[in-house]
Design an enzyme around this catalytic site. Structure first.
Site, short mmCIF file in Angstrom:
data_model
loop_
_atom_site.label_atom_id
_atom_site.label_comp_id
_atom_site.label_asym_id
_atom_site.label_seq_id
_atom_site.Cartn_x
_atom_site.Cartn_y
_atom_site.Cartn_z
N ARG A 6 0.86 -1.20 0.00
CA ARG A 6 0.00 0.00 0.00
C ARG A 6 0.89 1.24 0.00
O ARG A 6 0.65 2.21 -0.71
CB ARG A 6 -0.96 0.00 1.20
N TYR A 11 -16.09 17.29 -14.83
CA TYR A 11 -16.55 15.90 -14.96
C TYR A 11 -17.66 15.63 -13.93
O TYR A 11 -17.54 16.04 -12.77
CB TYR A 11 -15.34 14.99 -14.73
N LYS A 63 -8.65 6.81 -19.37
CA LYS A 63 -8.96 7.37 -20.68
C LYS A 63 -7.74 7.29 -21.61
O LYS A 63 -7.31 6.21 -21.92
CB LYS A 63 -9.48 8.80 -20.50
N ASP A 73 -7.22 19.03 -13.87
CA ASP A 73 -7.55 17.70 -14.38
C ASP A 73 -7.14 17.69 -15.85
O ASP A 73 -7.76 18.36 -16.69
CB ASP A 73 -9.06 17.45 -14.21
C1 LIG Z 1 -13.42 9.81 -16.35
C2 LIG Z 1 -12.98 11.09 -15.77
C3 LIG Z 1 -12.71 11.22 -14.41
C4 LIG Z 1 -12.95 10.06 -13.42
O1 LIG Z 1 -12.04 9.02 -13.65
P1 LIG Z 1 -12.37 7.47 -13.36
O2 LIG Z 1 -11.13 6.79 -13.79
O3 LIG Z 1 -13.58 7.10 -14.14
O4 LIG Z 1 -12.62 7.36 -11.88
C5 LIG Z 1 -12.25 12.42 -13.94
N1 LIG Z 1 -12.06 13.48 -14.77
C6 LIG Z 1 -12.32 13.40 -16.08
C7 LIG Z 1 -12.10 14.60 -16.94
C8 LIG Z 1 -12.78 12.21 -16.64
O5 LIG Z 1 -13.05 12.15 -17.94
#
Ligand SMILES: *Cc1c(COP(=O)(O)O)cnc(C)c1O
Length: 381
Positions: free
Chosen positions: A46, A98, A195, A170
């Site tokens: 961890r 998001y 993504k 982000d």
């Molecule tokens: C998908 C997404 C998230 C969340 O990520 P997960 O891997 O689904 O938990 C956060 N920010 C953006 C811009 C996203 O497209």
């Protein structure tokens, strides 16, 4: 080393002991200690794991930061970063962040006493105006999801520095291939690595990178305390995905640029949102801070029925949530990814029932265009 080489050789890219060119998957929870309380480099997985560490050092290199952390999802990364703040602290966030970020702030962290304001950060004055004595951080997405609004990272960084706030970006949509927020003055970058970084729709993961050791120590303390770490297997898979990030992003973007230009001339399409188009309101700023418009396009059809039809009629393109995979994915944000935002607020933001979001894959361009054209024109009957 240039970026296209760094995706392959950045961080820890091989195994010095055996010469293996791929980092071994250290599928272990614990590590033998030579003497009590004197662990070698690792003590418990961890806290740290060599496969995860290899990935974490790689994202540090790609984002040009100091410390990196791999989480079990993008939301785990974002939530752990939000734990830097205490009850009574105030945050300013982009108003079309998001959906999951919106939800965790409004429904979870608010319960812990976190104060927040959602503002249109594409106008930095709105941020300045929202600052209170308790404000501790600014959290932005650029481009935003799904309307691809652009925020000037350097301009916001100027505000955050002057007001001694943390700037969190982000960077999921752009990836460090197109945009490196830390070099523009941000303090923390977060990713849904599910993504583009993973890139193959085969894993869920999150990453965070800090601009300083001090912030890195604080985040490592939180990651180790809360424990939302990425497994060794998935750390390996994500590192493998990142090796082709440059190739994939170049193709995503090439296809998206062509499709955006074609869509905006289509009779069944009303409005196209793509930062690579000159008429996009954020085009100039995006050009200044990113190496292109990326691989995401949103557009409105002439009616909500037309959007529904399109999503049902496409054949090669997959109707699914998520984005950033090699395969093109199409979705209706109002009914899918953004359904957790109240309808009234959605309408106000422009996330209408006619708004279609397209994550442009790396397929043959003509196949993509034909599939969309069929879906759009068969709508008429
Ligand atoms: C998908 C997404 C998230 C969340 O990520 P997960 O891997 O689904 O938990 C956060 N920010 C953006 C811009 C996203 O497209």
């Amino acid at each position: 080393m240039n970026f296209d080489s760094k995706v392959i050789y950045g961080g820890i890219s091989d195994d010095p002991r055996t010469g293996a060119v791929s980092v071994p998957i250290y599928q272990t929870s614990t590590y033998r200690q030579p003497a009590p309380g004197e662990p070698k480099e690792y003590e418990y997985s961890r806290t740290g794991n060599p496969t995860r560490r290899a990935l974490e050092e790689l994202i540090v290199d790609l984002e040009e930061g100091e410390r990196g952390f791999a989480f079990s999802s993008g939301m785990a990364a974002i939530s752990t970063v939000l734990l830097l703040f205490q009850s009574g602290d105030h945050l300013i966030l982009s108003d079309d962040v998001y959906g999951g970020t919106f939800r965790v702030v409004e429904k979870v962290f608010s319960q812990q006493g976190l104060q927040y304001s959602f503002v249109d950060t594409s106008e930095p004055e709105n941020i300045q105006r929202a600052i209170r004595p308790e404000t501790k951080a600014i959290f932005i997405e650029t481009p935003t999801n799904p309307l691809l609004k652009i925020t000037d990272i350097a301009a916001v960084a100027e505000i955050s520095k002057a007001e001694e706030l943390l700037l969190i970006v982000d960077n999921t949509f752009m990836t460090p291939y197109l945009q490196q927020p830390l070099t523009l003055g941000a303090d923390i970058v977060v990713h849904s690595a599910t993504k583009y970084l993973g890139g193959h729709s085969d894993l869920v993961a999150g990453l965070a990178v800090t601009s300083s050791e001090e912030l890195g120590d604080r985040l490592h303390f939180l990651q180790n305390s809360v424990g939302a770490i990425l497994s060794p297997q998935d750390s390996w898979l994500l590192q493998r995905g990142i090796k082709t990030l440059s190739l994939r992003m170049a193709r995503h973007q090439e296809n998206a640029e062509k499709l955006a230009s074609w869509l905006k001339e289509h009779s069944e399409v009303d409005k196209v949102y793509y930062p690579g188009l000159k008429e996009h309101p954020g085009h100039r700023i995006n050009k200044k801070q990113a190496a292109g418009g990326g691989g995401m396009i949103s557009f409105t059809t002439t009616s909500p029925e037309a959007a529904q039809n399109l999503l049902k009629k496409v054949e090669m393109i997959t109707l699914a949530e998520s984005l950033g995979g090699v395969e093109s994915l199409i979705s209706l944000p109002a009914a899918m990814t953004h359904a957790s935002i109240p309808a009234e607020k959605r309408e106000k933001l422009g996330i209408t029932d006619s708004l279609v979001r397209l994550s442009v894959g790396i397929e043959d361009y003509n196949d993509l265009q034909q599939d969309l054209d069929r879906g759009l024109t068969e709508v008429k009957n």
